[in-house]
Motif scaffolding. Structure first.
Motif, short mmCIF file in Angstrom:
data_model
loop_
_atom_site.label_atom_id
_atom_site.label_comp_id
_atom_site.label_asym_id
_atom_site.label_seq_id
_atom_site.Cartn_x
_atom_site.Cartn_y
_atom_site.Cartn_z
N GLY A 132 1.13 1.15 4.80
CA GLY A 132 1.52 0.29 3.69
C GLY A 132 2.39 1.06 2.70
N GLN A 133 1.98 2.28 2.42
CA GLN A 133 2.71 3.11 1.46
C GLN A 133 4.18 3.25 1.85
OE1 GLN A 133 0.97 7.05 1.06
NE2 GLN A 133 2.18 7.48 -0.76
N TRP A 134 4.45 3.59 3.11
CA TRP A 134 5.84 3.83 3.53
C TRP A 134 6.63 2.53 3.65
CZ3 TRP A 134 5.97 8.37 2.00
CH2 TRP A 134 4.98 9.29 2.29
N ARG A 135 5.93 1.42 3.78
CA ARG A 135 6.66 0.15 3.90
C ARG A 135 6.69 -0.63 2.60
NH1 ARG A 135 4.80 -2.63 9.35
NH2 ARG A 135 3.96 -0.76 10.29
N GLY A 136 6.12 -0.04 1.53
CA GLY A 136 6.29 -0.66 0.22
C GLY A 136 5.12 -1.50 -0.26
N VAL A 137 4.00 -1.47 0.45
CA VAL A 137 2.83 -2.20 -0.04
C VAL A 137 2.14 -1.36 -1.12
CG1 VAL A 137 0.59 -3.19 0.59
CG2 VAL A 137 2.52 -3.35 2.17
N ARG A 138 1.76 -2.00 -2.22
CA ARG A 138 1.04 -1.29 -3.29
C ARG A 138 -0.27 -2.04 -3.55
NH1 ARG A 138 3.81 1.84 -1.61
NH2 ARG A 138 5.39 3.15 -2.62
N PHE A 139 -1.35 -1.27 -3.74
CA PHE A 139 -2.69 -1.82 -3.66
C PHE A 139 -3.38 -1.94 -5.02
CE2 PHE A 139 -1.60 0.41 0.23
CZ PHE A 139 -1.88 -0.53 1.21
N SER A 140 -4.18 -2.99 -5.16
CA SER A 140 -5.11 -3.05 -6.29
C SER A 140 -6.42 -2.37 -5.93
CB SER A 140 -5.36 -4.52 -6.69
OG SER A 140 -5.80 -5.27 -5.59
N GLY A 141 -6.66 -2.19 -4.64
CA GLY A 141 -7.84 -1.46 -4.18
C GLY A 141 -7.96 -1.54 -2.67
N VAL A 142 -8.60 -0.51 -2.09
CA VAL A 142 -8.91 -0.52 -0.66
C VAL A 142 -10.35 -0.02 -0.52
CG1 VAL A 142 -8.40 0.43 1.63
CG2 VAL A 142 -6.52 -0.05 0.02
N VAL A 143 -11.24 -0.88 -0.04
CA VAL A 143 -12.64 -0.47 0.12
C VAL A 143 -12.98 -0.51 1.61
CG1 VAL A 143 -15.04 -0.94 -0.51
CG2 VAL A 143 -13.19 -1.46 -2.13
N THR A 144 -13.40 0.65 2.17
CA THR A 144 -13.85 0.63 3.56
C THR A 144 -15.35 0.40 3.55
OG1 THR A 144 -14.28 3.01 3.81
CG2 THR A 144 -12.01 2.28 4.14
N MET A 145 -15.82 -0.50 4.39
CA MET A 145 -17.21 -0.99 4.29
C MET A 145 -18.04 -0.73 5.54
SD MET A 145 -16.87 -4.41 2.00
CE MET A 145 -18.36 -4.00 1.10
N GLY A 146 -17.45 -0.21 6.60
CA GLY A 146 -18.21 0.14 7.81
C GLY A 146 -19.17 -0.96 8.22
N ASN A 147 -20.43 -0.57 8.38
CA ASN A 147 -21.43 -1.52 8.90
C ASN A 147 -21.78 -2.63 7.90
OD1 ASN A 147 -21.32 0.52 10.75
ND2 ASN A 147 -23.52 0.95 10.79
N SER A 148 -21.37 -2.48 6.66
CA SER A 148 -21.65 -3.50 5.62
C SER A 148 -23.14 -3.87 5.57
CB SER A 148 -20.80 -4.75 5.85
OG SER A 148 -19.44 -4.40 5.99
N ALA A 149 -23.96 -2.86 5.47
CA ALA A 149 -25.41 -3.08 5.52
C ALA A 149 -25.92 -3.83 4.29
CB ALA A 149 -26.14 -1.74 5.65
N ASP A 150 -25.36 -3.54 3.12
CA ASP A 150 -25.81 -4.19 1.89
C ASP A 150 -24.66 -5.05 1.35
OD1 ASP A 150 -26.93 -4.91 -0.53
OD2 ASP A 150 -26.76 -2.91 -1.44
N LEU A 151 -23.78 -4.48 0.56
CA LEU A 151 -22.60 -5.23 0.12
C LEU A 151 -21.71 -5.48 1.33
CD1 LEU A 151 -21.76 -3.39 -3.23
CD2 LEU A 151 -22.64 -5.72 -2.99
N GLY A 152 -21.14 -6.67 1.35
CA GLY A 152 -20.29 -7.03 2.49
C GLY A 152 -18.94 -7.53 2.05
#
Lengths: 530, 530
Positions: free
Chosen positions: A224-244
């Protein structure tokens, strides 16, 4: 059929998948955990209602005042050490508290023996230690940790870890904190100066990401960075055991900084909630879903990746058809689509259909016209008025002004590129396209004398947006042959175009794909407004 | 149903399109020129039978002893001047004769006033002058020119040039030469040291190309060059007024140097001949068709590009389904497919179905599994024996050996990358995959200590091909994030892999697409052998 009636017809049951994560022979028929052959697991209590607005609840996550890091070493370089170094390099302004059973100092920072010994309470804890030690750690947090992101694997994605994952959530409830993960890589929040990848974009952007895969989270940020996307946030959640994903999606919907949301999902445990959220009044932003586990085989792969049961692809397609979602199938398509929504103002009152294609390469124009047509976008020949207006420009032989406009380099070099402005002005003056796609084959401009008009062609693209505001979406395609020379040139011009708000794509087919998602979203928002 | 019976069922009539090139409202119903509303054009006589074998007939084109160039200037730099310069730079060993009405010398070479004044007869004439002057030029060739490639536009691709195009062919008959073009860019034949693009590959390869678009011809050569495709020849044919794709296809089928044929087609005038050729005993090589004008809109665009009537897409699909052809829809897919056939030995006796996916990135593996499954390729979990054999390697936590094999960088760094050889050896020893796809996310290897195992991972790929010969197709995917740093690294490793015969793809989805075409071709060749 009205939108509400359509909704009533969607069968969302297939989205509600087994909580125990077992892979059934046919996931379609798992309607809830009760239908599984497995004994129902002991229930994990719901998190208590904190009475906060969704913004207030997640602000400490996206802008944490203090961070605890569990797993950094005084001797080696673990993921947690790397996290501290990257946080410092990225200029995190708050307090970082390494948690270490013995050391006084880790990575040059004062260390504390436990989560309860830090001078301030913890907004965000980064936890990367052996899986089995984590439940006890969280149980003893004593209400002093708001969010604990557990990076460690060894939980629900393997058979032997399923019970441990339940214990993890129960312990978190006991200690009063919410868990993100386990089996993920971290989070990136430019407004809070939090990062897990090295050297991410500095700017706070408008694209909010939720990814159930950590590695893809990194890919999304860097590509995204090299193609011009700018983020308000990126959260990786894996198995999402609690918060999903639904929890974070609710936040991004409410967050004024976020304009578009991207989800990489393998499976959600609360399909009904996700569906209702996507269908609620809060859902005013486009959502792009990259779905892993669309096939039976991919489903099995997802189960060993994040323990997810991906559910029935048809249910996901139904969901996308009825809500403000679009489904894509590769990371590159995901990035291109997010970029498009970031840089485009949707026009539900006039959904995109008529496209003008303009650039060099006749065969490219023919193939592009096919690609657009196959996606429901028309590159129709101009009416006589436009054709006459363009013919009056007396462009060099070899130029075709039929739509697609095929302008060889010799033509594009006229008036050092400004000829393109005249062409496009006449197109606007005599027709009403919904979108304009300009494609430049950079190879053709190399070694063709000392006139390189590409710089001016990008200025023309900016100019038409300014002089004909709100008229047509504008997309630029910069084609390289893959040589180092042209890739470098493409990178330069891409940045130049992005700086004036013009999204850039590698191939005309990518622009067609992106524009078809814009069309679909415009149609859906129009239906909701009715 | 047997193959012959299937053939009898194909309706090839829609491939026979109007000779006058007029765009009908529905091209499907044009069965021959007699069906058109237009008056039948005066017939152009067929070329006389030269009695030569197809190889002998076209050897002067691909290895011309003498070349005439019409259109080079003594003052400016025309396309023809550029052609002469590139031919010299590429080391053409024969005679180049510039044809100029007045000058004694052009580009440092002795010039001649007409095609009949040159010291030797001409194998290949490159003609880039005003369209209207060309018929007279060819009519006066007096049997001294074998092939005349006419680059100029202004013929059948515009309404006013249709009669001129007929005159062109008639004049060529009169002068005793065959025409390639008009409205094209030239040809590239490494065995004859002939080129139109600058600095093409030096090596004589095995991929023969016929392109009705000149610009795409350049794209194919240059993109192919950087991705490892090497050509036996590339002929751009534009409007194909005289010689057409079928003529060159017949040559490539007979040519022992050519292993696979790629066609960019907008429309063919002799659909029946093309079909019969593709269905003849001569058709022992895979043919990849990139088809422009698949849609009604693309059809219209093709008409103004090369004057072609593209015909009904369904007829083309039927043709591909019944013969040794595969149809692709973008230049990149075309290149990837050609690369695959160049570097792959087809295995009709065991068509590709079972795939092992191995690399770093769990989410990437999940998405890839979906892509393969959607194309009819299975990434099925390993049987117990393979799984046990892999588990016995005691790989680091986080590694999944289920198929896809998800091996994080930490795992791939073990034994400096040679661990991958052990993994793949055990896969071969305990299972029988049809193909192995190795994918490496290059971003993950950067800044991870001083061990960069990618070099050894490529050696492993070579090793498994040597120790398990003919067992499984091997494809390598090198993923970059688009940054200059990673693109440069990718370029380096790509060359390294290509040097040992391993085809490289940018994304796992591209490898999936390529492998699905291999599968389709294996199935078809198997049907023909029955």
């Amino acid at each position: 059929m009205k939108f509400d009636e359509e909704l009533a017809e969607v069968d969302i049951n297939p989205l509600i998948v087994s909580r125990d994560g077992a892979v059934a022979a046919d996931a379609r028929f798992i309607l809830s955990s009760q239908d599984s052959d497995q004994p129902a697991p002991a229930p994990v209590p719901d998190a208590p209602n904190d009475g906060l607005s969704v913004i207030d609840r997640y602000t400490p996550l996206f802008q944490p005042k203090s961070i605890a890091v569990v797993g950094a070493s005084t001797t080696g370089v673990t993921m947690a050490n790397t996290f501290i170094r990257r946080m410092k390099a990225y200029g995190y302004p708050g307090n970082i508290y390494p948690i270490h059973p013995k050391a006084d100092e880790v990575e040059g920072l004062k260390a504390y023996p436990s989560l309860t010994d830090t001078p301030d309470p913890i907004d965000y804890a980064y936890i990367a230690i052996g899986a089995k030690r984590i439940p006890e750690l969280l149980a003893s947090a004593n209400g002093r940790v708001k969010f604990a992101q557990v990076l460690s694997s060894g939980f629900g994605e393997i058979e032997e870890g399923k019970a441990l994952e339940q214990e993890l959530v129960k312990s978190a409830r006991q200690g009063g904190c919410r868990v993100i993960g386990p089996n993920c890589l971290g989070m990136y929040s430019p407004r809070g100066r939090v990062t897990f990848p090295v050297n991410p974009p500095e700017e706070v952007g408008s694209v909010g990401i939720i990814s159930q895969s950590g590695g893809l989270g990194t890919d999304i940020i860097k590509r995204g960075q090299w193609r011009g996307v700018r983020f308000s946030g990126v959260v990786t959640m894996g198995n999402s055991a609690d918060l999903g994903p639904s929890d974070l999606l609710e936040y991004y919907f409410a967050d004024p900084q976020t304009k578009v949301v991207g989800l990489y999902l393998e499976g959600v445990k609360d399909g009904r909630r996700l569906f209702e959220l996507l269908n609620s009044k809060a859902a005013t932003k486009p959502v792009v879903i990259l779905k892993g586990g669309r096939s039976a085989q991919g489903n099995a792969a997802a189960a060993s990746h994040t323990g997810a049961l991906a559910g029935d692809q048809r249910a996901w397609e139904a969901l996308c058809k009825q809500t403000c979602c679009s489904m894509v199938s590769s990371v590159d398509e995901f990035i291109d689509t997010l970029l498009t929504f970031q840089n485009t103002t949707l026009r539900p009152e006039r959904p995109t259909r008529q496209v003008v294609l303009f650039g060099n390469g006749g065969g490219t124009g023919v193939l592009a016209t096919d690609s657009f047509a196959e996606l429901g976008l028309n590159i129709d020949p101009f009416a006589a008025e436009t054709r006459t207006a363009l013919e009056a420009l007396e462009l060099p032989p070899g130029t075709s002004v039929a739509n697609p406009i095929d302008a060889p380099v010799g033509t594009l070099q006229e008036e050092n590129g400004w000829i393109a402005g005249k062409i496009l002005d006449r197109v606007y003056d005599t027709s009403n396209p919904d979108a304009i796609v300009m494609h430049l084959n950079l190879a053709s401009f190399v070694g063709r004398g000392d006139k390189d008009p590409v710089d001016n062609l990008i200025k023309v693209a900016e100019h038409v947006q300014t002089t004909h505001p709100g008229r047509a979406h504008f997309l630029l395609v910069l084609r390289s042959d893959g040589s180092q020379e042209l890739d470098d040139i493409k990178r330069k011009y891409r940045q130049q175009a992005l700086a004036v708000g013009i999204p850039v794509y590698d191939e005309v087919t990518n622009a067609a794909q992106a524009l078809s998602v814009v069309q679909a979203m415009e149609v859906r928002f129009a239906a909701r407004q009715r």
